[in-house]
Design an enzyme around this catalytic site. Structure first.
Site, PDB file in Angstrom:
ATOM      1  N   GLU A 159     -16.587 -27.445  -6.470  1.00  0.00           N
ATOM      2  CA  GLU A 159     -16.125 -27.819  -5.131  1.00  0.00           C
ATOM      3  C   GLU A 159     -14.674 -28.282  -5.159  1.00  0.00           C
ATOM      4  O   GLU A 159     -13.944 -28.111  -4.188  1.00  0.00           O
ATOM      5  CB  GLU A 159     -17.017 -28.933  -4.567  1.00  0.00           C
ATOM      6  CG  GLU A 159     -16.757 -29.261  -3.110  1.00  0.00           C
ATOM      7  CD  GLU A 159     -15.543 -30.152  -2.863  1.00  0.00           C
ATOM      8  OE1 GLU A 159     -14.845 -29.951  -1.851  1.00  0.00           O
ATOM      9  OE2 GLU A 159     -15.283 -31.044  -3.708  1.00  0.00           O
ATOM     10  N   GLU A 160     -14.253 -28.871  -6.282  1.00  0.00           N
ATOM     11  CA  GLU A 160     -12.947 -29.518  -6.365  1.00  0.00           C
ATOM     12  C   GLU A 160     -11.811 -28.500  -6.504  1.00  0.00           C
ATOM     13  O   GLU A 160     -11.239 -28.305  -7.574  1.00  0.00           O
ATOM     14  CB  GLU A 160     -12.917 -30.511  -7.538  1.00  0.00           C
ATOM     15  CG  GLU A 160     -13.892 -31.665  -7.413  1.00  0.00           C
ATOM     16  CD  GLU A 160     -13.491 -32.660  -6.322  1.00  0.00           C
ATOM     17  OE1 GLU A 160     -12.415 -32.492  -5.701  1.00  0.00           O
ATOM     18  OE2 GLU A 160     -14.262 -33.602  -6.082  1.00  0.00           O
TER      19      GLU A 160
ATOM     20  N   ASP B  56     -19.717 -30.512  -9.792  1.00  0.00           N
ATOM     21  CA  ASP B  56     -18.567 -30.565 -10.697  1.00  0.00           C
ATOM     22  C   ASP B  56     -17.875 -31.922 -10.709  1.00  0.00           C
ATOM     23  O   ASP B  56     -17.979 -32.714  -9.776  1.00  0.00           O
ATOM     24  CB  ASP B  56     -17.560 -29.468 -10.338  1.00  0.00           C
ATOM     25  CG  ASP B  56     -17.074 -29.562  -8.884  1.00  0.00           C
ATOM     26  OD1 ASP B  56     -17.905 -29.856  -8.006  1.00  0.00           O
ATOM     27  OD2 ASP B  56     -15.872 -29.340  -8.646  1.00  0.00           O
TER      28      ASP B  56
ATOM     29  N   HIS C 206     -11.697 -39.944  -6.397  1.00  0.00           N
ATOM     30  CA  HIS C 206     -10.560 -39.384  -7.130  1.00  0.00           C
ATOM     31  C   HIS C 206      -9.712 -40.487  -7.772  1.00  0.00           C
ATOM     32  O   HIS C 206      -8.507 -40.321  -7.965  1.00  0.00           O
ATOM     33  CB  HIS C 206      -9.706 -38.496  -6.229  1.00  0.00           C
ATOM     34  CG  HIS C 206     -10.394 -37.231  -5.804  1.00  0.00           C
ATOM     35  ND1 HIS C 206      -9.767 -36.004  -5.770  1.00  0.00           N
ATOM     36  CD2 HIS C 206     -11.670 -36.990  -5.414  1.00  0.00           C
ATOM     37  CE1 HIS C 206     -10.613 -35.076  -5.361  1.00  0.00           C
ATOM     38  NE2 HIS C 206     -11.788 -35.660  -5.136  1.00  0.00           N
TER      39      HIS C 206
END
Length: 395
Positions: free
Chosen positions: A139-140, A82, A367
């Protein structure tokens, strides 16, 4: 004598292919549980190479299985797929074509490296046992790993051990980083909603100012870690959002605070929760306010099983050779970031490792709108997963 690069030439064609796949995935990022195009690509490639593909675990997750020989040994390797809701600012020729969505954590590279290893192992399958390649969604922050487990991941695809890898800016390009025990922190998200009593900014009598209550809570929270935890008990409480009021002359009747809470020990995690709840309730009550506490347990502490970590580290040492001792290291200290691979390690022995994304121009942290996965590390990632598979499932 100058250090020589390890002989990884056999993996170069697979690295070239994976770089192309990585940049394609980067151009078309998808958020958690929406990775349909990415999953389609992964499934198509695995099937071309002879894997049995099972889809629909964790909504968009999938498992590719390759069996050789008669051994009952089984191995799982996981890659996440993702992207993040970030507007990319890299100006790369393969930058995101989906505005506001970006592979800002390198999951495109993780997926591509595991695909490269999958192709190599299909062509040169020198192992005896069953390999399960786990391509995980979300996962995020959405716990895609737990969703796959809930859908029967380890019941349908039992693994004697499971491994995962994450790129890490700031570590030298291609450096393998290991750690036994607690490796990454737990993550909890807390939302505090303060209910006060509003009024005119010029006439505060009789009001309960939610801004003042919230400010007091913010300051009091800082004492929990600083004055209650020991120096060897890591914990983090961050107030990342404080929302209240609309005008300068209006006393706000409500406020919302959002917290991120981290710990490296499950007992410390529980204690932080108890202290936060007790402290914020007392602070609110002292001002005559009421408070709602929404405490969301997001990810547990990621704990690397020692035996599997030592095994994984030795694979890296064998791959790099004695002339590259600085390319395989123990992590200086655990990371306070979190990872939902922790859910898988709670179900199955295994280990999570880092692969240096580089320093200098390749050290933009994940990020971040300017981040990009370093394609130069794909070769080592493929070689490592291939070597680990063949060693774990040795003939």
């Amino acid at each position: 004598m100058p250090h020589r690069e390890p002989n990884l030439e056999a993996f170069q064609p697979y690295a070239d292919e994976s770089q192309t796949l990585r940049r394609h995935i980067h151009q078309y990022p998808e958020l958690g549980f929406e990775e349909r195009q990415t999953a389609d690509l992964v499934a198509r490639k695995l099937e071309e190479w002879g894997y049995q593909v099972t889809r629909g675990l964790g909504i968009t997750g999938l498992v590719g299985t390759l069996k050789r020989g008669n051994s009952p040994r089984t191995l799982g390797i996981r890659a996440d797929m993702d992207a993040l809701p970030i507007l990319e600012n890299t100006q790369l020729p393969y930058s995101s074509q989906h505005e506001g969505i970006m592979h800002a954590c390198g999951h495109d590279g993780h997926t591509a490296m595991l695909l490269g290893a999958a192709h190599y192992l299909a062509d040169h399958a020198c192992f005896d046992g069953t390999l399960h390649l786990i391509f995980q969604p979300a996962e995020e922050g959405l716990a895609g790993a737990q969703k796959m487990i809930d859908d029967g991941l380890f019941k349908r695809f039992p693994c004697d051990a499971v491994f995962a890898m994450h790129n890490m800016p700031g570590f030298p390009q291609g450096q393998f980083v290991f750690g036994e025990g607690a490796f990454m922190a737990s993550s909890d998200t807390v939302t505090l909603t303060i209910h006060g009593k509003g009024g005119h900014g010029a006439m505060p009598k009789g009001t309960v100012d939610a801004v003042v209550v919230g400010a007091s809570i913010v300051m009091a929270l800082q004492t929990i870690v600083a004055r209650n935890l020991g120096a060897q008990e890591p914990g983090v409480i961050t107030v990342g959002s404080f929302q209240s009021g609309m005008a300068s002359n209006v006393i706000a009747d409500s406020a919302v605070l959002k917290l991120s809470v981290r710990a490296l020990d499950p007992q410390v995690r529980e204690w932080l929760e108890e202290r936060i709840k007790t402290l914020v309730a007392a602070q609110a009550a002292s001002y005559g306010a009421r408070i709602d506490i929404d405490y969301d347990h997001t990810y547990p502490v990621l704990v690397n099983q020692p035996e599997m970590t030592r095994f994984a580290k030795q694979v890296a040492k064998n791959l790099m050779g004695e002339s590259h001792p600085q390319q395989v290291i123990d992590i200086p200290e655990p990371l306070m970031g979190s990872e939902d691979f922790a859910f898988m390690l709670n179900q199955c022995p295994g280990s999570y490792l880092l692969l240096g994304n580089g320093q200098g121009e390749n050290s933009c942290m994940v990020h971040n709108p300017g981040y990009d996965f370093n394609d130069a590390i794909i070769l080592r990632g493929i070689a490592y997963w291939s070597a680990l598979t063949q060693e774990f499932l040795k003939e």
